[in-house]
Scaffold this motif. Structure first.
Motif, PDB file in Angstrom:
ATOM      1  N   ALA A 121       0.829  -1.201   0.000  1.00 43.57           N
ATOM      2  CA  ALA A 121       0.000   0.000   0.000  1.00 43.57           C
ATOM      3  C   ALA A 121       0.866   1.253   0.000  1.00 43.57           C
ATOM      4  N   HIS A 125       1.076   3.531  -3.446  1.00 43.05           N
ATOM      5  CA  HIS A 125       0.407   4.825  -3.357  1.00 43.05           C
ATOM      6  C   HIS A 125       1.386   5.980  -3.191  1.00 43.05           C
ATOM      7  N   ASP A 126       2.261   5.897  -2.181  1.00 41.83           N
ATOM      8  CA  ASP A 126       3.103   7.049  -1.857  1.00 41.83           C
ATOM      9  C   ASP A 126       4.266   7.227  -2.830  1.00 41.83           C
ATOM     10  N   ALA A 129       1.910   6.598  -6.881  1.00 45.65           N
ATOM     11  CA  ALA A 129       0.618   7.279  -7.087  1.00 45.65           C
ATOM     12  C   ALA A 129      -0.477   6.360  -7.616  1.00 45.65           C
ATOM     13  N   PRO A 131      -3.939   4.641  -7.229  1.00 43.56           N
ATOM     14  CA  PRO A 131      -5.111   4.949  -6.399  1.00 43.56           C
ATOM     15  C   PRO A 131      -5.408   3.837  -5.392  1.00 43.56           C
ATOM     16  N   PHE A 132      -5.983   4.220  -4.255  1.00 44.43           N
ATOM     17  CA  PHE A 132      -6.259   3.249  -3.202  1.00 44.43           C
ATOM     18  C   PHE A 132      -7.283   2.204  -3.609  1.00 44.43           C
ATOM     19  N   ILE A 135      -5.333  -0.437  -5.279  1.00 43.52           N
ATOM     20  CA  ILE A 135      -4.524  -1.157  -4.287  1.00 43.52           C
ATOM     21  C   ILE A 135      -5.404  -2.116  -3.497  1.00 43.52           C
ATOM     22  N   THR A 143     -11.193  -0.101  -0.091  1.00 43.90           N
ATOM     23  CA  THR A 143     -10.387   1.097  -0.306  1.00 43.90           C
ATOM     24  C   THR A 143      -9.954   1.696   1.024  1.00 43.90           C
ATOM     25  N   LYS A 147      -6.166   2.375   2.568  1.00 40.11           N
ATOM     26  CA  LYS A 147      -5.718   3.663   3.102  1.00 40.11           C
ATOM     27  C   LYS A 147      -5.127   3.488   4.500  1.00 40.11           C
ATOM     28  N   ALA A 150      -1.637   1.949   4.335  1.00 37.12           N
ATOM     29  CA  ALA A 150      -0.640   2.932   3.911  1.00 37.12           C
ATOM     30  C   ALA A 150      -0.332   3.924   5.024  1.00 37.12           C
TER      31      ALA A 150
END
Length: 286
Positions: A121, A125-126, A129, A131-132, A135, A143, A147, A150
């Motif tokens: 995650a 994401h970080d 980029a 999207p959650f 992921i 979702t 989040k 992450a």
């Protein structure tokens, strides 16, 4: 001569996919294997069935990497495919590239401490980029759950982007650790170890992982090869301070590789497997 559209699409994404896999796995060889497996899976697909090749490939690389991480948790094993040991003669390099490499290694140590879901995650994401919601699909979670993973990972990673200090400063931290180890100085070891330090020992009987300053300090004074070593030599392991030890007959006992963050040791890899040591290109004792 025309090139297959899927081949062109894959080649356009290859470097990015390799970067994703490397951040997930911390090994160039494993990352290359993952990217190759992604290509094999893509080559078996009907191009018309894939709307977004880049997204499809990222998902596949993420899922394969996740499987590798979970397998590692069940069967831990160190990878020495990228370990380069060189003589530490000084003067030490102190340019931005060396410091950037040091911070990168420190980040990999922290990433290794994350659970597979947290690591995926955070990396996707970080760093890339993704999207959650995508992921979450890779993880088989919602979702919001993605989040949360992450967010937990991000808190653990905070601090690894601090300047790691010059190679000279890192070497002094490592020397202090080695001196405290030889003396059996528990308090001295605690002063140079990060609270969440990770010690990974590769022995003939398998890999043993210890996390936490108290636990690592307790093991370090009894580290394999410390008492038996007749000779130690300062080396650079992937450009950062380390040590090699030998017996009196010049047989290598161990390679110690350190990751220093700030003024504390965040990661230690100790290789004592004779077979792996014999296969490495090690310098001669000083």
């Amino acid at each position: 001569m025309s090139t297959d559209p899927l081949t062109e699409a894959f080649e356009a994404q290859r470097e990015r996919l390799r970067a994703v896999a490397y951040r997930m796995l911390g090994s160039h060889a494993d990352a290359e294997d993952v990217v190759q497996e992604a290509w094999l899976r893509l080559s078996r697909q009907d191009a018309a069935s894939i709307n977004n090749v880049a997204g499809w490939l990222t998902t596949v690389v993420g899922r394969i990497s996740l499987d590798v991480l979970r397998s590692r948790r069940a069967h831990p094993e160190l990878s020495y495919d990228d370990l380069v040991v060189t003589v530490d003669d000084g003067p030490e390099p102190e340019d931005d590239a060396v410091l950037a490499d040091s911070v990168g290694l420190a980040l990999l140590v922290v990433l290794d401490s994350l659970g597979p879901g947290e690591r995926l995650a955070y990396v996707l994401h970080d760093m890339f980029a993704v999207p959650f919601d995508e992921i979450g699909k890779i993880l088989g979670r919602s979702t919001d759950a993605a989040k949360m993973l992450a967010s937990r990972a991000r808190k653990k990673v905070q601090g690894t982007e601090r300047p790691a200090g010059t190679v000279r400063e890192q070497r002094e931290v490592v020397r202090a650790f080695m001196a405290a180890t030889r003396r059996g100085d528990f308090e001295g070891l605690l002063r140079v170890l990060d609270p969440d330090v990770r010690l990974t020992v590769d022995t003939p009987g398998g890999v043993v992982v210890t996390i936490g300053a108290t636990e690592v300090a307790g093991r370090s004074s009894r580290a394999p090869g410390t008492a038996a070593a007749a000779m130690f030599r300062e080396v650079l392991v992937n450009g950062l301070p380390g040590f090699v030890s030998w017996r009196a007959d010049r047989t290598p006992i161990s390679v110690l590789a350190f990751t220093v963050v700030g003024d504390r040791i965040a990661g230690i890899d100790l290789l004592t497997d004779p077979g792996k040591l014999a296969a490495m290109d090690l310098p001669d004792p000083a």
